[in-house]
Design an enzyme around this catalytic site. Structure first.
Site, PDB file in Angstrom:
ATOM      1  CE1 TYR A  84      27.824 -13.822 122.394  1.00 32.06           C
ATOM      2  CE2 TYR A  84      27.803 -11.704 123.526  1.00 32.06           C
ATOM      3  CZ  TYR A  84      27.953 -12.442 122.371  1.00 32.06           C
ATOM      4  OH  TYR A  84      28.246 -11.797 121.211  1.00 32.06           O
ATOM      5  CB  CYS A 107      26.700  -1.348 110.003  1.00 33.74           C
ATOM      6  SG  CYS A 107      25.094  -0.722 110.496  1.00 33.74           S
ATOM      7  CB  SER A 146      26.264  -3.954 116.659  1.00 37.95           C
ATOM      8  OG  SER A 146      26.920  -3.413 117.785  1.00 37.95           O
TER       9      SER A 146
HETATM   10  C1  OXD Z   1      30.312  -6.317 118.938  1.00 35.58           C
HETATM   11  C2  OXD Z   1      29.199  -5.351 118.966  1.00 35.58           C
HETATM   12  O1  OXD Z   1      30.122  -7.465 119.354  1.00 35.58           O
HETATM   13  O2  OXD Z   1      29.431  -4.184 118.647  1.00 35.58           O
HETATM   14  O3  OXD Z   1      31.402  -5.931 118.499  1.00 35.58           O
HETATM   15  O4  OXD Z   1      28.067  -5.716 119.319  1.00 35.58           O
HETATM   16 MN    MN Z   2      31.511  -3.833 118.282  1.00 38.57          MN
END
Ligand code: OXD
Ligand code: MN
Length: 598
Positions: free
Chosen positions: A201, A254, A252
Site C-alpha cells: 500500500y 481534514c 489526515s
Molecule cells: C496522507 C496522510 O496519506 O496524511 O497524506 O495520511
Molecule cells: Mn499526508
C-alpha cells in the site's frame, strides 16, 4: 553487477548486499524514460497487477487493487529505530536497530526469488537544487516503480547529481507475503535507511513520501537547521499580480488537498484573485538569504484520497486525475472501463467491480455501513503535479517560495474558533503543539474523542516529539523575518451537529484575513487564546446563509471547553515526556491563567 548507470561504490555495494539478501532473479535500473515506463505498464497489465483503463476517456490511466488486508498506513507497525530509545521518544514505536535488523532480515531473506528487483534512483526536490535530497528505493513491485515515477523525480540524472557521494537515503521494500502479522515500516534515521516489508500500500511502500520526506527528513532537518513538515503550500495571487504564499498543516482527512487546490468564490474571482497550488502534503522549509522562511514541495505528484473528490469539492484535483493517473482501490466501471468512487457523482455504474475485486451493486450501498462501499474509503489517485490546472508557476523553482503565514488546523466541534492568530513564534509553536482533531462516536452520539496531533506530525516525526518542539523554537531564533502563525477550524458545528462554516472555496475569506494580518492591513482583538478577527473583517459578501452573527458565533471562545482542553494538553505533554521545552509548559500555564481571567 554489469553495465550499471553509476560507479558509486556506496550505491553498488549496498545494492549487492541487499540483492544477496533478497535473492531476486534479476536487477533492473529505472532510468526515468517513457519507453521503460510504458514497458513496465504493459508488463503490469499482462500479469493483472494493473488494469489499463479506457484510453480515450482516461489517457495514461490505470487501476490497481491492493490486497484487502493492506489498504492504509500502519502506524502500529511503524518504528523509529534509534540506538537510544529516548531519541525516538514516547510517541513513536521503537526497536533497537540490531534487534530490528535481525528480525526483518529473516523476512527479506530470499523474498525476491523468481522476481525482479527494481532500483529506483529518485530525488525529493529539483535535481541539483540546494533543497534536493536523493534516495534509492529497491523494490520488487512494478506498482511501486510506476507510482514513484509519478510522485518523485526519477532517473539517471539523480545518480549523476549524487556522483560518488554516500549521501543518499537507502530504501528497501519487499512485498514478501503481504503478511499483516509481519508487516513492518522501519526507519534507521542514524543510518539514512528505511526498510518496508509485507505491504504493497502506497504510504507504506512509496518510501520517498512519509518515510523519507517526513520521518527521515525531519531528523535531518533538526541536524541541519531546516524543517520537514506535513504541510500544503499555496499561493494567493492578488488582482495586482502579486502572489503571497502560505503553508498549512492539518491532520489526515481534514481536506488538505482541497485547500491546496482551492478555487476562490466568484466574488473574489471577479475581482481577479487566483490561487496556485505548490504542494498538497509536504513542505521542506529553510531560512532564505533574505531572512524569510522559504518552502519547497519535495514531491512531484499527488497521492490523494479519491472518495469525496468531485466537481464541487475539488475540480482541480478531479481534472488532474483525468490523465496519467494510477487509481488504487476505487470502483471499476466495467461497461465504460473507467473508475468511480463514493461522492464522485450521483451516477454509480450499473456494471461494477468493487475495490475488493467483487461484483458490486450500488443499490446495496448503505452510507452508514462502510463495508458496502464500492471504493475503499482510503482509495487513492496517484496523479502528476504537472497535470494540475492550478499548479503554481513556482512549482519547479529550486529555491521555493517565501512563506508569509503558517496555518495550523484541526477538526473541532466546539473549541477552536474559525481563525485566530498566535502572538509570537513561540506562542505559534505552542498553538501547533496543541493541535487536535475530534471524531464523533456517531452511534452513541457521544462527544468526540480528541486525538492530539501536533503540527499534524504525530505519525511522522522521526525523533522525540519534545525535541521536535524544541527544534521549532530553535528555528524561530534563526528566522529574522518569520511567518506569522495562525490556527483555523472549518469544522465548528451547531447544536444539531451541522457544520456552520461552508468551507471549501469559501475558506479563501479566512485566508484573505490571514494575509491582511501579515501585511498589518487589518486590526484584531486580543483574547485569551490569541488575536481574533473583528467579525466585520471577515468578508461575507455574496456568501449565502452567513451573517455577522454567524461569524461572531464562529469566533466565540468557549472558556469551559478550553479549560477542559488545557487538562487534556497537560496529559498529552506528560505523555510526550520530559523533553517538552519549558517554554511550552509556560505557554500552557499562561493560557490557563488568561482563560480563568476571562
Ligand atoms: C496522507 C496522510 O496519506 O496524511 O497524506 O495520511
Ligand atoms: Mn499526508
Amino acid at each position: 553487477m554489469k553495465n550499471t548507470p553509476t560507479s558509486n561504490k556506496y550505491v553498488l555495494n549496498w545494492i549487492d548486499e541487499m540483492a544477496s539478501l533478497c535473492a531476486p532473479d534479476k536487477i533492473v535500473w529505472i532510468d526515468g524514460s517513457t519507453e521503460q515506463e510504458n514497458a513496465l505498464r504493459d508488463e503490469a497489465c499482462a500479469t493483472g497487477e494493473m488494469i489499463r483503463l479506457n484510453q480515450e476517456k482516461l489517457p495514461g490511466c490505470y487501476l490497481h487493487r491492493t490486497a484487502i488486508n493492506d489498504v492504509a498506513r500502519v502506524e502500529g507497525r511503524t518504528f523509529i529505530c534509534t540506538r537510544e530509545k529516548a531519541d525516538a521518544g514516547n510517541i513513536n514505536n521503537w526497536m533497537h536497530p540490531d534487534e530490528c535488523k535481525e528480525k526483518l532480515t529473516k523476512l527479506y531473506r530470499g523474498s525476491m526469488r523468481g522476481k525482479t528487483m527494481y532500483v529506483i534512483p529518485y530525488s525529493m526536490g529539483i535535481v541539483g537544487s540546494p533543497f534536493a535530497k536523493y534516495g534509492i528505493e529497491l523494490t520488487d513491485s512494478i506498482y511501486v516503480v510506476l507510482n514513484m515515477l509519478i510522485m518523485t523525480r526519477v532517473g539517471n540524472n539523480v545518480l549523476d547529481a549524487l556522483g560518488s557521494s554516500p549521501d543518499y537515503i537507502k530504501g528497501l521494500h519487499a512485498r514478501a507475503h503481504l503478511d499483516e502479522e509481519n508487516r513492518y515500516i522501519v526507519h534507521f534515521p542514524e543510518e539514512n535507511t528505511i526498510w518496508s516489508v509485507n505491504s504493497g500500500y502506497g504510504g507504506n511502500v512509496l518510501l520517498g513520501k512519509k518515510c523519507f520526506a517526513l520521518r527521515i527528513a525531519s531528523y535531518l532537518g533538526r541536524k541541519e537547521n531546516w524543517m520537514a513538515e506535513h504541510m500544503l503550500i499555496l499561493g494567493v495571487e492578488y488582482p495586482d499580480g502579486e502572489t503571497k504564499y502560505v503553508c498549512a498543516a492539518f491532520p489526515s482527512a481534514c481536506g488538505k488537498t482541497n485547500l491546496a487546490m482551492l478555487i476562490p468564490p466568484e466574488y473574489y474571482r471577479k475581482k481577479g484573485y487566483k490561487v496556485h497550488c505548490v504542494g498538497d502534503d509536504i513542505a521542506w522549509l529553510r531560512v532564505g538569504e533574505d531572512g524569510r522562511l522559504w518552502a519547497v514541495n519535495p514531491e512531484n505528484g499527488f497521492f490523494g484520497v479519491a472518495p469525496g473528490t468531485n466537481e464541487k469539492t475539488n475540480p482541480n484535483a478531479l481534472h488532474t486525475t483525468l490523465r496519467d493517473t494510477i487509481f488504487t482501490n476505487v470502483v471499476h466501471n466495467t461497461r465504460e472501463n473507467t473508475v468511480w468512487w463514493e461522492g464522485l457523482d450521483k451516477n454509480p455504474p450499473e456494471d461494477a467491480i468493487d475495490w475488493r475485486g467483487n461484483p458490486w451493486d450500488f443499490r446495496k450501498y448503505d452510507k452508514n455501513d462502510k463495508s458496502t462501499c464500492g471504493a475503499h474509503p482510503n482509495s487513492r489517485f496517484t496523479a502528476r503535479a504537472q497535470n494540475c490546472p492550478c499548479l503554481s508557476s513556482e512549482f519547479n523553482n529550486p529555491v521555493g517560495v517565501p512563506i508569509s503565514a503558517i496555518i495550523f488546523g484541526g477538526r473541532r466541534a466546539k473549541t477552536a474558533p474559525l481563525v485566530y492568530q498566535s502572538t509570537s513564534w513561540q506562542n505559534g509553536t505552542f498553538v501547533g503543539s496543541i493541535m487536535a482533531s475530534e471524531t464523533t462516536a456517531a452511534a452513541s452520539g457521544e462527544v468526540g474523542v480528541v486525538r492530539r496531533d501536533p503540527m499534524a506530525m504525530r505519525p511522522f516525526v522521526g525523533y522525540d516529539m519534545g525535541d521536535y518542539f524544541a527544534h521549532w523554537l530553535a528555528m524561530g531564533k534563526l528566522i529574522p523575518n518569520p511567518p506569522k502563525i495562525f490556527h483555523v477550524n472549518w469544522f465548528r458545528t451547531d447544536n444539531e451537529g451541522n457544520f456552520i462554516w461552508p468551507g471549501f472555496g469559501e475558506n479563501m475569506r479566512v485566508i484573505e484575513w490571514i494575509l491582511k494580518r501579515c501585511d498589518s492591513k487589518v486590526d484584531a482583538r486580543e483574547s485569551a487564546i490569541g488575536y481574533l478577527p473583528y467579525p466585520e473583517d471577515i468578508c461575507i459578501l455574496e456568501l449565502d446563509g452567513i451573517t455577522r452573527e454567524t461569524i461572531e458565533q464562529l469566533l466565540h471562545v468557549d472558556v469551559p471547553s478550553w479549560l477542559l482542553d488545557v487538562e487534556n494538553i497537560r496529559k498529552f505533554y506528560a505523555q510526550v515526556g520530559e523533553r517538552v521545552p519549558n517554554e511550552l509548559h509556560a505557554e500552557l500555564d499562561a493560557l490557563e491563567v488568561r482563560l480563568k481571567e476571562m
